[in-house]
Scaffold this motif. Structure first.
Motif, mmCIF file in Angstrom:
data_model
loop_
_atom_site.group_PDB
_atom_site.id
_atom_site.type_symbol
_atom_site.label_atom_id
_atom_site.label_comp_id
_atom_site.label_asym_id
_atom_site.label_seq_id
_atom_site.Cartn_x
_atom_site.Cartn_y
_atom_site.Cartn_z
ATOM 1 N N GLU A 61 5.180 20.043 44.472
ATOM 2 C CA GLU A 61 5.997 18.789 44.506
ATOM 3 C C GLU A 61 7.433 18.978 43.736
ATOM 4 O OE1 GLU A 61 5.792 16.750 46.764
ATOM 5 O OE2 GLU A 61 3.867 16.216 47.535
ATOM 6 N N PRO A 118 11.197 10.624 31.912
ATOM 7 C CA PRO A 118 10.743 11.091 30.783
ATOM 8 C C PRO A 118 9.792 12.458 30.547
ATOM 9 C CG PRO A 118 10.152 8.924 31.464
ATOM 10 C CD PRO A 118 10.545 9.597 32.642
ATOM 11 N N LEU A 120 6.565 14.780 29.717
ATOM 12 C CA LEU A 120 5.311 14.107 30.289
ATOM 13 C C LEU A 120 4.406 14.808 29.541
ATOM 14 C CD1 LEU A 120 5.373 14.088 34.186
ATOM 15 C CD2 LEU A 120 5.825 11.953 32.479
ATOM 16 N N TRP A 132 -2.057 2.248 37.028
ATOM 17 C CA TRP A 132 -0.742 2.173 36.910
ATOM 18 C C TRP A 132 -0.115 3.425 37.288
ATOM 19 C CZ3 TRP A 132 3.440 4.900 35.140
ATOM 20 C CH2 TRP A 132 4.562 4.325 35.042
ATOM 21 N N HIS A 136 2.275 3.523 40.442
ATOM 22 C CA HIS A 136 3.742 4.429 40.167
ATOM 23 C C HIS A 136 3.973 5.285 41.248
ATOM 24 C CE1 HIS A 136 6.539 6.863 37.822
ATOM 25 N NE2 HIS A 136 7.000 5.738 37.657
ATOM 26 N N PRO A 140 7.141 4.273 42.833
ATOM 27 C CA PRO A 140 7.661 3.839 41.451
ATOM 28 C C PRO A 140 8.133 2.525 41.433
ATOM 29 C CG PRO A 140 8.283 5.995 42.045
ATOM 30 C CD PRO A 140 7.746 5.407 43.309
ATOM 31 N N VAL A 144 8.402 -0.046 38.122
ATOM 32 C CA VAL A 144 9.698 0.356 37.408
ATOM 33 C C VAL A 144 10.726 -0.048 38.330
ATOM 34 C CG1 VAL A 144 11.073 1.665 36.001
ATOM 35 C CG2 VAL A 144 8.354 2.094 36.111
ATOM 36 N N SER A 147 13.742 2.240 39.089
ATOM 37 C CA SER A 147 13.274 3.847 39.011
ATOM 38 C C SER A 147 13.954 4.726 40.068
ATOM 39 C CB SER A 147 11.852 4.030 39.302
ATOM 40 O OG SER A 147 11.401 5.367 39.192
ATOM 41 N N TYR A 152 5.603 8.666 46.533
ATOM 42 C CA TYR A 152 4.829 9.705 47.106
ATOM 43 C C TYR A 152 3.674 9.072 47.959
ATOM 44 C CZ TYR A 152 7.286 12.991 44.144
ATOM 45 O OH TYR A 152 8.322 13.642 43.438
ATOM 46 N N ILE A 198 -2.065 14.218 35.394
ATOM 47 C CA ILE A 198 -1.133 13.738 34.387
ATOM 48 C C ILE A 198 -1.995 12.842 33.182
ATOM 49 C CG2 ILE A 198 0.445 11.556 34.320
ATOM 50 C CD1 ILE A 198 1.060 11.947 37.409
HETATM 51 C C1 HEC Z 1 13.964 13.115 41.366
HETATM 52 C C2 HEC Z 1 13.395 13.186 40.051
HETATM 53 C C3 HEC Z 1 12.146 12.890 39.925
HETATM 54 C C4 HEC Z 1 10.963 13.778 40.414
HETATM 55 C C5 HEC Z 1 11.182 14.528 41.484
HETATM 56 C C6 HEC Z 1 9.882 13.149 39.947
HETATM 57 N N1 HEC Z 1 10.042 12.103 39.093
HETATM 58 FE FE1 HEC Z 1 8.626 11.095 37.755
HETATM 59 N N2 HEC Z 1 10.194 10.069 36.997
HETATM 60 C C7 HEC Z 1 11.514 10.098 37.379
HETATM 61 C C8 HEC Z 1 12.057 9.170 36.583
HETATM 62 C C9 HEC Z 1 13.591 8.783 36.640
HETATM 63 C C10 HEC Z 1 11.223 8.273 35.875
HETATM 64 C C11 HEC Z 1 11.676 7.025 34.840
HETATM 65 C C12 HEC Z 1 11.356 5.746 35.804
HETATM 66 C C13 HEC Z 1 9.863 5.560 36.147
HETATM 67 O O1 HEC Z 1 9.319 5.209 35.454
HETATM 68 O O2 HEC Z 1 9.846 5.386 37.557
HETATM 69 C C14 HEC Z 1 9.929 8.863 36.317
HETATM 70 C C15 HEC Z 1 8.615 8.431 35.544
HETATM 71 C C16 HEC Z 1 7.656 9.148 35.806
HETATM 72 C C17 HEC Z 1 6.260 8.972 34.952
HETATM 73 C C18 HEC Z 1 6.197 7.724 33.922
HETATM 74 C C19 HEC Z 1 6.345 8.464 32.680
HETATM 75 C C20 HEC Z 1 6.782 7.534 31.556
HETATM 76 O O3 HEC Z 1 6.771 7.977 30.313
HETATM 77 O O4 HEC Z 1 7.222 6.365 31.745
HETATM 78 C C21 HEC Z 1 5.339 9.855 35.429
HETATM 79 C C22 HEC Z 1 3.978 9.569 34.866
HETATM 80 C C23 HEC Z 1 6.014 10.517 36.465
HETATM 81 N N3 HEC Z 1 7.163 10.192 36.737
HETATM 82 C C24 HEC Z 1 5.437 11.491 37.192
HETATM 83 C C25 HEC Z 1 5.867 12.248 38.070
HETATM 84 C C26 HEC Z 1 4.930 13.287 39.126
HETATM 85 C C27 HEC Z 1 3.537 13.233 38.953
HETATM 86 C C28 HEC Z 1 5.794 13.659 39.778
HETATM 87 C C29 HEC Z 1 5.610 14.575 40.965
HETATM 88 C C30 HEC Z 1 4.640 14.231 42.127
HETATM 89 C C31 HEC Z 1 7.092 13.217 39.767
HETATM 90 N N4 HEC Z 1 7.118 12.169 38.444
HETATM 91 C C32 HEC Z 1 8.554 13.429 40.065
HETATM 92 C C33 HEC Z 1 12.040 11.067 38.079
HETATM 93 C C34 HEC Z 1 11.386 12.137 38.938
#
Ligand code: HEC
Length: 216
Positions: A61, A118, A120, A132, A136, A140, A144, A147, A152, A198
């Motif tokens: 992904e 952030p 991870l 959660w 999310h 998301p 949030v 966000s 997904y 995760i």
């Molecule tokens: C286009 C960029 C982007 C992609 C691709 C993306 N994320 Fe994120 N993600 C973010 C942003 C921006 C945040 C902060 C806002 C929020 O919490 O939604 C975030 C937050 C998170 C958080 C919460 C972390 C925290 O400390 O608050 C998790 C867990 C997470 N993502 C997992 C994933 C996973 C698993 C995938 C793939 C399936 C993924 N993300 C793909 C941008 C992305």
């Protein structure tokens, strides 16, 4: 005077030796040094099947295009009482600094290069609730509001579409309020694997094996 212009042997040998010397100094010696400083853990067990599957999905992904898994150390500051360098100020909220041992056996290691979201490295420690995480991942913006992370949704069923192996997501009260009581979300097996991965990302509780120590 040595003449590079006329001696073709010298012209070949001198750059070859320089190349070999630089390779040794820049790549080979540091690798040997790092390997000694951060030995792998011989008792390390292979990842559980669902976590390994989740990791594959994380790669597929492209989650690591937006998320790093590396908390940097600040080697400009003095080492702390534990003999380790403190994290870089900008990274401190993401947990303890990661070390080479954290990436042992990882192929490929998922350090990432950009933090649109952030770090991870300690996501499982920071956000340990599977529900959660499911909510999310499903959308998301349900948890949030501002966000920018993509939703997904294809890892989920909604309504009464529940299928074999699905897990119903316990939605936060705010989401039920927003969407109505009839709104139900079921996490498919792959969503469960992704969230298992995760949640497995924890650095806070696992002390690094002799690593992160300041070089003597
Ligand atoms: C286009 C960029 C982007 C992609 C691709 C993306 N994320 Fe994120 N993600 C973010 C942003 C921006 C945040 C902060 C806002 C929020 O919490 O939604 C975030 C937050 C998170 C958080 C919460 C972390 C925290 O400390 O608050 C998790 C867990 C997470 N993502 C997992 C994933 C996973 C698993 C995938 C793939 C399936 C993924 N993300 C793909 C941008 C992305």
């Amino acid at each position: 005077m040595i003449s590079f212009h006329t001696n073709h042997r010298l012209l070949l040998v001198a750059p070859a030796l320089t190349f070999a010397l630089l390779t040794t100094v820049i790549a080979i010696l540091p690798a040997i040094y790092e390997n000694r400083l951060y030995p792998g853990d011989p008792d390390r067990k292979p990842l559980p099947a669902d976590v390994a599957r989740g990791r594959e999905l994380y790669i597929a992904e492209g989650c690591s295009y937006c998320h790093t898994q590396q908390v940097r150390v600040d080697t400009r500051r003095p080492v702390g009482p534990d003999g380790r360098f403190p994290p870089l100020a900008a990274d401190a909220r993401w947990g303890r600094p990661t070390t080479p041992a954290d990436y042992a056996d990882q192929d490929p290691p998922l350090l990432g290069t950009q933090r649109t979201g952030p770090d991870l490295a300690d996501a499982g420690g920071r956000l340990p609730s599977p529900d959660w995480q499911f909510t999310h991942l499903y959308d998301p913006r349900l948890v949030v509001p501002d966000s920018r992370m993509p939703a997904y949704r294809w890892y989920f069923h909604t309504g009464d579409e529940r299928a074999e192996g699905d897990r119903e997501v316990l939605l936060p009260a705010s989401v039920i309020e927003q969407k109505g009581k009839g709104f139900r979300v079921f996490a498919k097996r792959d969503a469960q694997a992704l969230v298992a991965y995760i949640l497995s990302l924890k650095t806070g509780t696992v002390p690094p094996a002799r690593s992160g120590a300041a070089p003597k």
